[in-house]
Design a protein around this motif. Structure first.
Motif, short mmCIF file in Angstrom:
data_model
loop_
_atom_site.label_atom_id
_atom_site.label_comp_id
_atom_site.label_asym_id
_atom_site.label_seq_id
_atom_site.Cartn_x
_atom_site.Cartn_y
_atom_site.Cartn_z
N PHE A 130 37.03 114.63 28.56
CA PHE A 130 36.70 115.96 27.92
C PHE A 130 37.49 115.73 26.41
O PHE A 130 38.81 115.55 26.50
CB PHE A 130 37.63 117.02 28.78
N ASN A 131 36.89 116.52 25.55
CA ASN A 131 37.36 116.47 24.28
C ASN A 131 38.26 115.08 23.80
O ASN A 131 39.12 115.12 23.14
CB ASN A 131 38.55 117.85 24.11
N ASP B 126 40.63 112.71 31.63
CA ASP B 126 41.30 113.97 32.08
C ASP B 126 41.42 113.91 33.58
O ASP B 126 40.17 113.63 34.22
CB ASP B 126 40.61 115.21 31.58
N ASN C 16 40.31 120.02 35.22
CA ASN C 16 40.15 121.44 34.54
C ASN C 16 38.92 121.49 34.21
O ASN C 16 38.59 122.68 33.93
CB ASN C 16 40.81 121.03 33.15
N THR C 17 37.79 120.66 34.30
CA THR C 17 36.43 121.12 33.92
C THR C 17 35.69 121.47 35.46
O THR C 17 34.39 121.64 35.25
CB THR C 17 35.66 119.91 33.24
N ALA D 209 36.91 127.19 36.63
CA ALA D 209 37.45 125.87 36.05
C ALA D 209 38.27 126.09 34.81
O ALA D 209 38.15 127.26 34.07
CB ALA D 209 36.29 125.11 35.33
N ALA D 210 39.50 125.46 34.51
CA ALA D 210 40.65 125.71 33.57
C ALA D 210 39.97 125.86 32.35
O ALA D 210 40.46 126.53 31.46
CB ALA D 210 41.81 125.06 33.94
N ASN D 211 39.00 125.17 32.26
CA ASN D 211 38.41 124.76 30.65
C ASN D 211 37.18 125.61 30.58
O ASN D 211 36.57 125.71 29.52
CB ASN D 211 37.94 123.60 30.62
N GLY D 212 37.00 126.85 31.46
CA GLY D 212 35.98 127.71 31.22
C GLY D 212 34.84 127.78 32.15
O GLY D 212 34.71 126.89 32.79
N SER E 167 30.95 121.68 38.24
CA SER E 167 31.61 121.27 37.10
C SER E 167 31.00 121.53 36.12
O SER E 167 29.66 121.87 35.80
CB SER E 167 32.00 119.81 37.10
N SER E 168 31.73 121.55 34.69
CA SER E 168 31.01 121.85 33.32
C SER E 168 29.92 120.59 33.02
O SER E 168 30.24 119.46 32.94
CB SER E 168 32.03 121.98 32.38
N GLY F 93 31.62 118.50 30.42
CA GLY F 93 32.84 117.53 30.90
C GLY F 93 32.63 117.33 32.04
O GLY F 93 33.60 117.47 33.05
#
Length: 451
Positions: free
Chosen positions: A257-258, A262, A266-267, A297-300, A352-353, A356
């Motif tokens: 991720f990014n 990770d 978080n995704t 998810a922590a990342n949105g 999940s995203s 991500g």
């Protein structure tokens, strides 16, 4: 003991009982009748059987615990045209044999975590949960016909309930729930709380009323499309870093991720789902997974999808399966059609995203560092910008593939170009973009939306 009226009498079928301090002990001498309600405990002594003749008593109520003492003790309920009501307001302890007949056992106590326990597995014909302070499984049990969730939660407590009735209405919810997970997140470990519903091939939508330990409903929808289904299903919440993992099968929540590896999850949402249909035959179903707003998810919570753990490869499948529908809602939900081949290779899922996804191995990370495209996600018809991230990488071929390996023609790409036009008629979904030169291949997961 003297029987007063017909309404207060139930036939013990020849067993001998006597009252002791408000309790009834069967098999130790005395009268051949007892009163209902029984003030305290009903205990069936070693070597004895309580025969309940339903025609002689409208119901049996035990205001405290019902105890079947040992393997040589039993309660046998006669079959008749009505479901004979048995009300238990204390704990249920079966160390012997319970022949339910066509009875309906209702747990309607007020004590906290009223227990279904004992050394023997109980089989209920109908089971009703009507305790606002909840009912706790200590021993696995089976329900032949109907589970009615009237009030409170049925806590499965790392064990399994089996439901034999394939009818989609075999779970009758009024104001109750099934809690697969334990009250403490740290206590969620193998084998986890599970519901085994032997659905067969009966069509229809089944809404399984799961709830998390914080009291937030997280229902799971299951609708048979084809095949024969014998499903073990469950779900449990995790901490923000997605531990506890569903060991021994799932061993990580790695993602890319990014630009970074990770391992925190978080995704992904803070919840796992068990969906084991390995005992079915060619099962295909539509499933809707849900999670609460606190479990996002922590990342949105943007563009999420159901992602499965591949048992044989020991990794999360990446990219996600296609043709999913995401609903942000209160928390979120994802609707997906699951084929027989998917059921055969996976039992654990998470949400999940799409941008991500979990399951990026080190080889994928190395490949994806060669090049990237922007925007990603993109819309059909977009012009994508190709960004080369390794100076020695000189791409001369770009190919776009669906998740099942079908190539999508890209017309606008030319050697040396840094732009790629996505076809206007491309359906929404997850695709694989291969960018190659004579020595190397870059692999990019590309998410596309319809315009």
């Amino acid at each position: 003991m003297v029987c007063k009226t017909a309404e207060q009498f139930f036939n013990l079928g020849g067993s001998l009982c006597r009252g002791m301090g408000g309790s009834v002990y069967c098999g130790i001498g005395g009268s051949v009748c007892a009163y209902s309600p029984i003030t305290n405990n009903l205990r069936i002594e070693t070597g004895d059987t309580l025969f309940i003749q339903a025609a002689n008593q409208s119901s049996l109520t035990v205001n405290d615990s019902l105890i079947i003492e040992s393997v040589t003790s039993a309660i046998v309920v006669s079959n008749n045209s009505i479901k004979y009501p048995i009300f238990v307001r204390g704990h249920w302890e079966n160390n012997g044999f319970f022949d339910a007949g066509e009875s309906r056992v209702t747990f309607d106590g007020t004590i906290s975590d009223q227990q279904i326990g004992g050394q023997s597995m109980s089989t209920f014909f109908d089971l009703e949960i009507s305790n606002a302070s909840h009912v706790l499984r200590l021993a696995d049990f089976t329900v032949i016909d109907t589970l009615s969730l009237i009030n409170g939660r049925l806590k499965l407590n790392l064990g399994m309930m089996t439901l034999l009735n394939p009818n989609p209405l075999a779970i009758n919810r009024i104001n109750g729930f099934i809690q697969c997970e334990n009250d403490l997140l740290s206590a969620n470990v193998h084998p986890f709380g599970r519901l085994n519903w032997k659905m067969g091939n009966s069509p229809g939508l089944r809404v399984i009323p799961f709830i998390n330990s914080f009291g937030i409903p997280i229902f799971l929808d299951y609708e048979i499309i084809s095949g024969f289904h014998d499903v073990i299903v469950g779900t449990y919440g995790t901490y923000p870093n997605n531990t506890n993992l569903p060991l021994p099968e799932v061993t990580n929540v790695y993602s890319y991720f990014n630009g970074l590896i990770d391992s925190s999850g978080n995704t992904a949402v803070d919840r796992f789902y068990l969906l084991d249909n390995s005992m079915g035959t060619n099962p295909v179903a539509e499933v809707t997974f849900r999670y609460s707003s606190a479990e996002q998810a922590a990342n949105g919570n943007s563009v999420m999808g159901a992602q499965r753990w591949l048992n044989a490869s020991n990794i999360w499948e990446n990219p996600h399966l296609p043709m999913q529908v995401f609903y942000p809602g209160a928390g979120g939900s994802v609707h997906i059609t699951i084929s027989d081949s998917v059921f055969a290779s996976s039992i654990w899922w998470t949400i999940s995203s799409l941008s991500g996804a979990l399951g990026t191995g080190l080889a994928d990370v190395k490949n994806e560092e060669l090049a990237r495209v922007y925007p990603n996600p993109a819309y059909s018809g977009d012009m994508l910008k190709l960004v080369i991230r390794e100076q020695s990488f000189m791409p001369d071929l770009v190919q776009l593939f669906t998740v099942d390996g079908r190539e999508i023609l890209i017309e606008d790409f030319q050697q040396g170009s840094h732009s790629i036009r996505i076809p206007y008629d491309l359906s929404s979904g997850v695709y694989t973009l291969l960018i190659k030169d004579i020595m190397k291949t870059g692999i990019i997961r590309l998410v596309i939306f319809d315009r």
